[in-house]
Design a protein around this motif. Structure first.
Motif, PDB file in Angstrom:
ATOM      1  N   MET A 108       0.842  -1.180   0.000  1.00 42.81           N
ATOM      2  CA  MET A 108       0.000   0.000   0.000  1.00 42.81           C
ATOM      3  C   MET A 108       0.888   1.246   0.000  1.00 42.81           C
ATOM      4  N   ARG A 109       0.528   2.192  -0.835  1.00 38.45           N
ATOM      5  CA  ARG A 109       1.299   3.427  -0.918  1.00 38.45           C
ATOM      6  C   ARG A 109       0.965   4.333   0.255  1.00 38.45           C
ATOM      7  N   THR A 110       1.968   5.035   0.737  1.00 41.11           N
ATOM      8  CA  THR A 110       1.747   5.965   1.840  1.00 41.11           C
ATOM      9  C   THR A 110       1.309   7.320   1.290  1.00 41.11           C
ATOM     10  N   VAL A 111       0.794   8.146   2.172  1.00 44.93           N
ATOM     11  CA  VAL A 111       0.377   9.490   1.791  1.00 44.93           C
ATOM     12  C   VAL A 111       1.584  10.276   1.280  1.00 44.93           C
ATOM     13  N   VAL A 112       2.724  10.116   1.939  1.00 48.62           N
ATOM     14  CA  VAL A 112       3.930  10.834   1.528  1.00 48.62           C
ATOM     15  C   VAL A 112       4.320  10.437   0.106  1.00 48.62           C
ATOM     16  N   GLU A 125       2.335   9.303  -2.243  1.00 47.86           N
ATOM     17  CA  GLU A 125       1.350   9.869  -3.164  1.00 47.86           C
ATOM     18  C   GLU A 125       1.602  11.354  -3.401  1.00 47.86           C
ATOM     19  N   VAL A 126       1.949  12.091  -2.355  1.00 44.72           N
ATOM     20  CA  VAL A 126       2.211  13.524  -2.501  1.00 44.72           C
ATOM     21  C   VAL A 126       3.469  13.738  -3.346  1.00 44.72           C
ATOM     22  N   LYS A 127       4.499  12.929  -3.118  1.00 46.64           N
ATOM     23  CA  LYS A 127       5.714  13.043  -3.929  1.00 46.64           C
ATOM     24  C   LYS A 127       5.409  12.784  -5.403  1.00 46.64           C
ATOM     25  N   GLU A 128       4.590  11.772  -5.678  1.00 47.93           N
ATOM     26  CA  GLU A 128       4.220  11.472  -7.061  1.00 47.93           C
ATOM     27  C   GLU A 128       3.423  12.623  -7.672  1.00 47.93           C
ATOM     28  N   LEU A 129       2.529  13.211  -6.891  1.00 44.15           N
ATOM     29  CA  LEU A 129       1.767  14.367  -7.361  1.00 44.15           C
ATOM     30  C   LEU A 129       2.707  15.513  -7.723  1.00 44.15           C
ATOM     31  N   LEU A 130       3.639  15.815  -6.835  1.00 44.35           N
ATOM     32  CA  LEU A 130       4.572  16.908  -7.083  1.00 44.35           C
ATOM     33  C   LEU A 130       5.423  16.655  -8.321  1.00 44.35           C
ATOM     34  N   ASP A 131       5.764  15.400  -8.554  1.00 38.55           N
ATOM     35  CA  ASP A 131       6.538  15.060  -9.758  1.00 38.55           C
ATOM     36  C   ASP A 131       5.735  15.290 -11.032  1.00 38.55           C
ATOM     37  N   ARG A 132       4.411  15.153 -10.950  1.00 36.08           N
ATOM     38  CA  ARG A 132       3.557  15.316 -12.135  1.00 36.08           C
ATOM     39  C   ARG A 132       3.200  16.767 -12.431  1.00 36.08           C
ATOM     40  N   LEU A 133       3.242  17.620 -11.419  1.00 45.11           N
ATOM     41  CA  LEU A 133       2.844  19.011 -11.604  1.00 45.11           C
ATOM     42  C   LEU A 133       3.956  19.803 -12.296  1.00 45.11           C
ATOM     43  N   PRO A 134       3.560  20.823 -13.060  1.00 44.62           N
ATOM     44  CA  PRO A 134       4.567  21.684 -13.691  1.00 44.62           C
ATOM     45  C   PRO A 134       5.402  22.417 -12.629  1.00 44.62           C
ATOM     46  N   GLU A 135       6.636  22.712 -12.963  1.00 41.33           N
ATOM     47  CA  GLU A 135       7.539  23.398 -12.039  1.00 41.33           C
ATOM     48  C   GLU A 135       6.994  24.743 -11.577  1.00 41.33           C
TER      49      GLU A 135
END
Length: 61
Positions: free
Chosen positions: A1-5, A7-17
């Motif tokens: 199971m993925r942790t919240v941290v 998931e947030v890291k993956e989100l930040l990687d997907r967002l534009p700089e």
């Protein structure tokens, strides 16, 4: 199971700089609401799409 941290890291990687705090907050809010909806559906169950169409046909016809 993925942790919240994770998931947030993956989100930040997907967002534009150039994303701002508000962009990040919005995406975190959406992620949280989706998780809440999935959890609620698992507990309470779901209504099949066909049933919803039948219910709306009665209201709008």
């Amino acid at each position: 199971m993925r942790t919240v941290v994770t998931e947030v890291k993956e989100l930040l990687d997907r967002l534009p700089e150039e994303s701002g705090y508000e962009d990040i907050q919005y995406h975190l809010y959406v992620m949280a609401k989706i998780r809440q909806g999935i959890a609620r559906a698992e507990i309470e169950g779901i209504v099949p799409h066909e049933e919803v169409e039948k219910q709306f046909d009665c209201v709008f016809s």
